[in-house]
Scaffold this motif. Sequence first.
Motif, PDB file in Angstrom:
ATOM      1  N   GLU A 144     165.249 -22.088  55.294  1.00 14.35           N
ATOM      2  CA  GLU A 144     164.461 -23.316  55.493  1.00 14.35           C
ATOM      3  C   GLU A 144     165.200 -24.535  54.978  1.00 14.35           C
ATOM      4  N   GLU A 145     165.824 -24.383  53.801  1.00 15.36           N
ATOM      5  CA  GLU A 145     166.604 -25.492  53.237  1.00 15.36           C
ATOM      6  C   GLU A 145     168.056 -25.049  53.163  1.00 15.36           C
ATOM      7  N   SER A 146     168.960 -25.864  53.723  1.00 16.70           N
ATOM      8  CA  SER A 146     170.368 -25.470  53.810  1.00 16.70           C
ATOM      9  C   SER A 146     170.946 -25.067  52.451  1.00 16.70           C
ATOM     10  N   GLY A 147     171.593 -23.912  52.381  1.00 16.22           N
ATOM     11  CA  GLY A 147     172.276 -23.484  51.165  1.00 16.22           C
ATOM     12  C   GLY A 147     171.379 -22.873  50.101  1.00 16.22           C
ATOM     13  N   VAL A 148     170.054 -22.753  50.409  1.00 18.23           N
ATOM     14  CA  VAL A 148     169.118 -22.250  49.393  1.00 18.23           C
ATOM     15  C   VAL A 148     168.354 -21.038  49.945  1.00 18.23           C
ATOM     16  N   CYS A 149     168.249 -19.973  49.142  1.00 16.85           N
ATOM     17  CA  CYS A 149     167.582 -18.740  49.570  1.00 16.85           C
ATOM     18  C   CYS A 149     166.067 -18.925  49.684  1.00 16.85           C
ATOM     19  N   ASP A 150     165.501 -18.537  50.845  1.00 15.36           N
ATOM     20  CA  ASP A 150     164.040 -18.601  51.045  1.00 15.36           C
ATOM     21  C   ASP A 150     163.297 -17.684  50.077  1.00 15.36           C
ATOM     22  N   GLU A 151     163.915 -16.558  49.741  1.00  9.87           N
ATOM     23  CA  GLU A 151     163.222 -15.529  48.949  1.00  9.87           C
ATOM     24  C   GLU A 151     163.138 -15.896  47.478  1.00  9.87           C
ATOM     25  N   CYS A 152     164.270 -16.442  46.937  1.00  8.53           N
ATOM     26  CA  CYS A 152     164.305 -16.591  45.471  1.00  8.53           C
ATOM     27  C   CYS A 152     164.852 -17.938  45.004  1.00  8.53           C
ATOM     28  N   GLY A 153     165.225 -18.824  45.953  1.00  8.16           N
ATOM     29  CA  GLY A 153     165.752 -20.129  45.551  1.00  8.16           C
ATOM     30  C   GLY A 153     167.204 -20.092  45.105  1.00  8.16           C
ATOM     31  N   GLY A 154     167.846 -18.904  45.173  1.00  4.54           N
ATOM     32  CA  GLY A 154     169.250 -18.769  44.754  1.00  4.54           C
ATOM     33  C   GLY A 154     170.203 -19.517  45.694  1.00  4.54           C
ATOM     34  N   GLU A 155     171.440 -19.706  45.226  1.00  2.00           N
ATOM     35  CA  GLU A 155     172.451 -20.423  46.018  1.00  2.00           C
ATOM     36  C   GLU A 155     173.061 -19.484  47.069  1.00  2.00           C
ATOM     37  N   LEU A 156     173.225 -19.994  48.293  1.00  2.00           N
ATOM     38  CA  LEU A 156     173.850 -19.184  49.339  1.00  2.00           C
ATOM     39  C   LEU A 156     175.358 -19.391  49.329  1.00  2.00           C
ATOM     40  N   ILE A 157     176.097 -18.290  49.378  1.00  4.00           N
ATOM     41  CA  ILE A 157     177.560 -18.361  49.331  1.00  4.00           C
ATOM     42  C   ILE A 157     178.162 -17.559  50.479  1.00  4.00           C
ATOM     43  N   GLN A 158     179.449 -17.821  50.734  1.00  2.01           N
ATOM     44  CA  GLN A 158     180.180 -17.031  51.718  1.00  2.01           C
ATOM     45  C   GLN A 158     180.936 -15.930  50.981  1.00  2.01           C
ATOM     46  N   ARG A 159     180.856 -14.689  51.471  1.00  2.72           N
ATOM     47  CA  ARG A 159     181.613 -13.594  50.849  1.00  2.72           C
ATOM     48  C   ARG A 159     183.109 -13.832  50.979  1.00  2.72           C
ATOM     49  N   GLU A 160     183.863 -13.385  49.966  1.00  2.00           N
ATOM     50  CA  GLU A 160     185.321 -13.605  49.985  1.00  2.00           C
ATOM     51  C   GLU A 160     185.998 -12.881  51.132  1.00  2.00           C
ATOM     52  N   ASP A 161     185.364 -11.799  51.642  1.00  2.10           N
ATOM     53  CA  ASP A 161     185.993 -11.067  52.750  1.00  2.10           C
ATOM     54  C   ASP A 161     185.439 -11.480  54.111  1.00  2.10           C
ATOM     55  N   ASP A 162     184.645 -12.530  54.185  1.00  5.46           N
ATOM     56  CA  ASP A 162     184.170 -13.012  55.481  1.00  5.46           C
ATOM     57  C   ASP A 162     185.058 -14.123  56.048  1.00  5.46           C
ATOM     58  N   THR A 163     186.341 -14.088  55.701  1.00  8.80           N
ATOM     59  CA  THR A 163     187.315 -14.975  56.317  1.00  8.80           C
ATOM     60  C   THR A 163     187.801 -14.330  57.613  1.00  8.80           C
ATOM     61  N   ARG A 164     188.316 -15.155  58.523  1.00  8.95           N
ATOM     62  CA  ARG A 164     188.775 -14.651  59.816  1.00  8.95           C
ATOM     63  C   ARG A 164     189.772 -13.485  59.658  1.00  8.95           C
TER      64      ARG A 164
END
Length: 216
Positions: A144-164
């Motif tokens: 709902e809010e960019s970068g913020v978890c709907d479930e717990c309000g935690g910060e959303l991050i990209q996994r280190e292995d989700d690079t091309r």
Amino acid sequence: MSAPHILILGPPGAGKGTQSATIAETYGVAHVTTGDALRANKDMDISDMDTEYDTPREYMEAGDLVPDAVVNAIVEEALSSADGYVLDGYPRNLDQAEELEDMTTLDVILSLEVGRDELIDRLTGRRVCSECGTNYHVEFNQPEESGVCDECGGELIQREDDTRESVENRLDVFAENTEPVIAHYDDHPGFEPIDGEQSPDGVWQDINTAIKRHVE
Ligand code: ADP
Ligand code: ADP
Ligand code: ZN
């Protein structure tokens, strides 16, 4: 029947984590996931296991498989303390599949099918909650809010292995090591191929129908 034993197979990005969360909640079973277990123990010392690297981190960042001995021990421990479960991320090669046969019996084997281009789009756009692990996508599954978890309000991050680069390697590792595992299970009782390219809800409807065919 006692609580179901469910295995979910599929390439990286197929939606295993997303669907497992719903399965675990609906059927009241444990979500046993080697990826999350390893991420929580990235820096554990595995040097006594005669491995190439001293911790899981090096394997994971490159998108290579962590040695079997490490992963087998994690799964054996988790399954022995679970009643029912949905197992996600294991087995990833035929040796692991043999180990699993000695540990437990499976009621349902779901195989999520998604093409390579879609997998790359899903993985490079994936975001995960740094607190609770819930999955999002920058386009397909926005919070709902960019970068913020709907479930717990935690910060959303990209996994280190989700690079091309790591994603391409993981898909190659999957083709070489894990596709034979899927072929190995396709005549096992309870095997259910699932079209994973539908919306998350559409995939869930098919999964739920498939589980009900094997579990009372
Ligand atoms: P994905 O979401 O791409 O399917 P996971 O979160 O399941 O990835 O796994 C992340 C990484 O953890 C893998 O690339 C691999 O390095 C390691 N890993 C997870 N499960 C296993 C396993 N069963 N055997 C070996 N390595 C594993
Ligand atoms: P896996 O555990 O198999 O690696 P995830 O469940 O983490 O896969 O999903 C990978 C990415 O794709 C996440 O960003 C997730 O939000 C998104 N996703 C999951 N299912 C779908 C779907 N049916 N359609 C579009 N995107 C999806
Ligand atoms: Zn969260």
